[in-house]
Design an enzyme around this catalytic site. Structure first.
Site, PDB file in Angstrom:
ATOM      1  N   ARG A  30       0.822  -1.212   0.000  1.00 52.76           N
ATOM      2  CA  ARG A  30       0.000   0.000   0.000  1.00 52.76           C
ATOM      3  C   ARG A  30       0.858   1.266   0.000  1.00 52.76           C
ATOM      4  O   ARG A  30       0.480   2.267   0.611  1.00 52.76           O
ATOM      5  CB  ARG A  30      -0.966   0.019   1.183  1.00 52.76           C
ATOM      6  N   ARG A  34      -3.614   6.386   1.011  1.00 53.36           N
ATOM      7  CA  ARG A  34      -4.204   7.512   1.741  1.00 53.36           C
ATOM      8  C   ARG A  34      -3.316   8.190   2.769  1.00 53.36           C
ATOM      9  O   ARG A  34      -3.653   9.272   3.247  1.00 53.36           O
ATOM     10  CB  ARG A  34      -5.501   7.054   2.414  1.00 53.36           C
ATOM     11  N   ARG A  43      -7.157  11.351  -5.633  1.00 53.37           N
ATOM     12  CA  ARG A  43      -8.311  10.454  -5.502  1.00 53.37           C
ATOM     13  C   ARG A  43      -9.628  11.199  -5.735  1.00 53.37           C
ATOM     14  O   ARG A  43     -10.611  10.602  -6.162  1.00 53.37           O
ATOM     15  CB  ARG A  43      -8.220   9.866  -4.104  1.00 53.37           C
ATOM     16  N   ASP A  80      -6.787  -3.067  -7.436  1.00 53.96           N
ATOM     17  CA  ASP A  80      -7.325  -3.707  -6.239  1.00 53.96           C
ATOM     18  C   ASP A  80      -7.589  -5.176  -6.529  1.00 53.96           C
ATOM     19  O   ASP A  80      -7.831  -5.544  -7.686  1.00 53.96           O
ATOM     20  CB  ASP A  80      -8.620  -3.021  -5.779  1.00 53.96           C
ATOM     21  N   TYR A 156     -14.599 -12.319  -0.019  1.00 50.89           N
ATOM     22  CA  TYR A 156     -15.368 -11.093  -0.267  1.00 50.89           C
ATOM     23  C   TYR A 156     -16.610 -11.394  -1.103  1.00 50.89           C
ATOM     24  O   TYR A 156     -17.666 -10.795  -0.910  1.00 50.89           O
ATOM     25  CB  TYR A 156     -14.499 -10.038  -0.960  1.00 50.89           C
TER      26      TYR A 156
HETATM   27  O1  CP3 Z   1      -0.119  -1.699  -2.377  1.00 49.27           O
HETATM   28  C1  CP3 Z   1      -0.376  -0.809  -3.210  1.00 49.27           C
HETATM   29  O2  CP3 Z   1       0.087   0.360  -3.114  1.00 49.27           O
HETATM   30  C2  CP3 Z   1      -1.161  -1.172  -4.462  1.00 49.27           C
HETATM   31  C3  CP3 Z   1      -2.557  -1.010  -4.417  1.00 49.27           C
HETATM   32  C4  CP3 Z   1      -3.460  -1.948  -3.654  1.00 49.27           C
HETATM   33  C5  CP3 Z   1      -4.734  -1.541  -3.208  1.00 49.27           C
HETATM   34  N1  CP3 Z   1      -5.382  -2.626  -2.707  1.00 49.27           N
HETATM   35  C6  CP3 Z   1      -5.255  -0.178  -3.309  1.00 49.27           C
HETATM   36  C7  CP3 Z   1      -6.351   0.230  -2.423  1.00 49.27           C
HETATM   37  C8  CP3 Z   1      -3.328  -3.307  -3.337  1.00 49.27           C
HETATM   38  C9  CP3 Z   1      -2.139  -4.226  -3.540  1.00 49.27           C
HETATM   39  C10 CP3 Z   1      -4.554  -3.718  -2.740  1.00 49.27           C
HETATM   40  C11 CP3 Z   1      -4.823  -5.093  -2.314  1.00 49.27           C
HETATM   41  C12 CP3 Z   1      -6.023  -5.399  -1.523  1.00 49.27           C
HETATM   42  N2  CP3 Z   1      -7.271  -4.877  -1.654  1.00 49.27           N
HETATM   43  C13 CP3 Z   1      -6.057  -6.391  -0.527  1.00 49.27           C
HETATM   44  C14 CP3 Z   1      -4.915  -7.282  -0.142  1.00 49.27           C
HETATM   45  C15 CP3 Z   1      -3.937  -6.581   0.741  1.00 49.27           C
HETATM   46  C16 CP3 Z   1      -4.397  -6.409   2.139  1.00 49.27           C
HETATM   47  O3  CP3 Z   1      -4.476  -5.232   2.567  1.00 49.27           O
HETATM   48  O4  CP3 Z   1      -4.630  -7.412   2.821  1.00 49.27           O
HETATM   49  C17 CP3 Z   1      -7.368  -6.432  -0.010  1.00 49.27           C
HETATM   50  C18 CP3 Z   1      -7.885  -7.330   1.082  1.00 49.27           C
HETATM   51  C19 CP3 Z   1      -8.135  -5.465  -0.756  1.00 49.27           C
HETATM   52  C20 CP3 Z   1      -9.576  -5.178  -0.633  1.00 49.27           C
HETATM   53  C21 CP3 Z   1      -9.773  -3.780  -0.230  1.00 49.27           C
HETATM   54  N3  CP3 Z   1      -9.555  -2.677  -1.041  1.00 49.27           N
HETATM   55  C22 CP3 Z   1     -10.185  -3.299   1.037  1.00 49.27           C
HETATM   56  C23 CP3 Z   1     -10.501  -4.168   2.221  1.00 49.27           C
HETATM   57  C24 CP3 Z   1     -10.225  -1.908   0.936  1.00 49.27           C
HETATM   58  C25 CP3 Z   1     -10.718  -0.923   1.977  1.00 49.27           C
HETATM   59  C26 CP3 Z   1      -9.585  -0.574   2.865  1.00 49.27           C
HETATM   60  C27 CP3 Z   1      -9.933   0.600   3.732  1.00 49.27           C
HETATM   61  O5  CP3 Z   1      -9.160   0.766   4.685  1.00 49.27           O
HETATM   62  O6  CP3 Z   1     -10.890   1.336   3.454  1.00 49.27           O
HETATM   63  C28 CP3 Z   1      -9.780  -1.533  -0.343  1.00 49.27           C
HETATM   64  C29 CP3 Z   1      -9.656  -0.159  -0.876  1.00 49.27           C
HETATM   65  C30 CP3 Z   1      -8.310   0.262  -1.339  1.00 49.27           C
HETATM   66  N4  CP3 Z   1      -7.488  -0.476  -2.140  1.00 49.27           N
HETATM   67  C31 CP3 Z   1      -7.691   1.509  -1.088  1.00 49.27           C
HETATM   68  C32 CP3 Z   1      -6.459   1.513  -1.768  1.00 49.27           C
HETATM   69  C33 CP3 Z   1      -5.454   2.610  -1.867  1.00 49.27           C
HETATM   70  C34 CP3 Z   1      -8.307   2.660  -0.315  1.00 49.27           C
HETATM   71  C35 CP3 Z   1      -9.423   3.213  -1.100  1.00 49.27           C
HETATM   72  C36 CP3 Z   1      -9.399   4.717  -1.249  1.00 49.27           C
HETATM   73  O7  CP3 Z   1      -8.413   5.300  -1.742  1.00 49.27           O
HETATM   74  O8  CP3 Z   1     -10.408   5.319  -0.891  1.00 49.27           O
END
Ligand code: CP3
Length: 349
Positions: A30, A34, A43, A80, A156
């Site tokens: 990540r 954010r 964003r 994602d 999910y």
């Molecule tokens: O790592 C990186 O910089 C690359 C981008 C990336 C994102 N999601 C961007 C993202 C990667 C590799 C992921 C993987 C991902 N997504 C996982 C596996 C990694 C982990 O954290 O266990 C999972 C379970 C997801 C599913 C997902 N996407 C969730 C649960 C959420 C919400 C998280 C939250 O705290 O709200 C997301 C959203 C998400 N994916 C964001 C980002 C930057 C935040 C959304 C936003 O910008 O509003």
């Protein structure tokens, strides 16, 4: 795996080829996101997160932001794991402050999904982003593509949201054949998704098994080991030669079986793993990635420096890729990231 370190000066590829570098390559999960004010600003251009993921120019800019601030050794595609169910025809929404929402399969009569080949066609904007990112990467920075594991993505889809996986485990005990069929579609779609990223320029692939935790051994075999092994066999059959990092978060006592039986080339370890103690049970010289507690990037200071030193000591002389034990949180401070990287580089042996 085919990584010829003599062909590349990229430190991530060298570590994945089994070299133990004086300073481990550094990237973190990540790293675009954010905790960066410039990401929060960017964003706003696509309030719907899925639209953001499918906008190659925005995704490319998000990847570049942390690279401008920090001397990192790798970039990870901005996308994602939930683009895969979305491309298979499921509705995927993100609710501010709550996370993802899908229409849960549990309770529905049919779990029929779209065709994997068509799904990957819908993901063309993701591969366009990979091409653009690759073209703009600073020298020495390796590009990582990724996908969620079949089981993590299935959780999910099954329950429609994150949180505890009780309903998913119950569904797998109650309807094992139906869950296997779902996982098989995800194996095929994910293999093609990763193949397309590799074709577009990804040099390394990471599989996020974010929900490996809490599984009894028979379910760990059914839901994690077998689908991941099938995914990697399929990837290799599709001609993909890039090294694969598996990150089974929370695998606990199943970690050694994951490392030995899935076919991953390198192992990402979460914060809870005592690496020095676990390593004798892992395949000899397997490159390991991890595992600083992301909370130390909220805290900073002496605790952060001590945490970095402890991780470096714990990984010892194994080929090491420095990373966090899970994704950085929105509360983390960019200044602490700078301090973390300085501490890793300053401790070079
Ligand atoms: O790592 C990186 O910089 C690359 C981008 C990336 C994102 N999601 C961007 C993202 C990667 C590799 C992921 C993987 C991902 N997504 C996982 C596996 C990694 C982990 O954290 O266990 C999972 C379970 C997801 C599913 C997902 N996407 C969730 C649960 C959420 C919400 C998280 C939250 O705290 O709200 C997301 C959203 C998400 N994916 C964001 C980002 C930057 C935040 C959304 C936003 O910008 O509003």
């Amino acid at each position: 795996m085919k990584v010829d370190s003599s062909l590349s000066g990229k430190s991530l590829l060298r570590a994945l080829a089994g070299e133990r570098l004086a300073t481990p390559p550094i990237w973190f999960m990540r790293q675009a996101g954010r905790y960066l004010p410039e990401y929060r600003e960017l964003r706003r251009q696509a309030p719907n997160f899925m639209d953001f993921c499918y906008a190659p120019a925005l995704a490319t800019e998000a990847v570049m932001q942390p690279l401008r601030r920090f001397p990192l050794d790798a970039a990870i595609l901005f996308s994602d794991i939930l683009v895969v169910p979305h491309a298979l025809g499921r509705d995927v929404r993100f609710i501010e402050g709550e996370g993802p929402r899908l229409d849960p399969l549990i309770g529905q009569a049919s779990w029929a999904l779209g065709d994997p080949a068509k799904a990957v066609e819908r993901l063309a904007p993701v591969y366009e982003a990979v091409e653009r990112i690759k073209a703009g990467l600073p020298e020495g920075v390796a590009l990582i593509g990724f996908a969620g594991s079949p089981w993590t993505v299935a959780t999910y889809m099954l329950q429609g949201r994150g949180g505890d996986k009780d309903d998913c485990r119950a569904a797998a005990w109650a309807q094992p054949a139906q869950v296997d069929a779902l996982l098989a579609v995800l194996v095929e779609t994910t293999a093609r998704h990763l193949q397309a990223q590799a074709k577009a320029g990804a040099e390394v692939l990471q599989i996020f098994e974010s929900w490996a935790e809490g599984l009894a051994e028979p379910q760990f075999e059914q839901l994690v080991l077998r689908p991941t092994a099938a995914l990697i066999v399929r990837l290799r059959a599709l001609g993909v030669t890039q090294p694969v990092i598996g990150f089974p978060r929370g695998a606990g006592h199943h970690l050694a079986r994951y490392a030995a039986e899935t076919g991953v080339d390198a192992l990402g370890v979460d914060t809870s793993v005592p690496v020095a103690r676990v390593r004798p049970a892992l395949p000899a010289r397997m490159p390991l990635q991890g595992n600083l507690d992301p909370q130390l990037l909220v805290v900073g200071g002496d605790a952060l420096r001590a945490g970095v030193a402890s991780v470096l000591a714990d990984f010892g002389d194994a080929p090491h890729i420095f990373n966090l034990g899970h994704g950085i949180t929105p509360e983390a401070s960019p200044e602490h990231v700078t301090a973390m990287i300085a501490a890793v580089r300053g401790a070079a042996t």
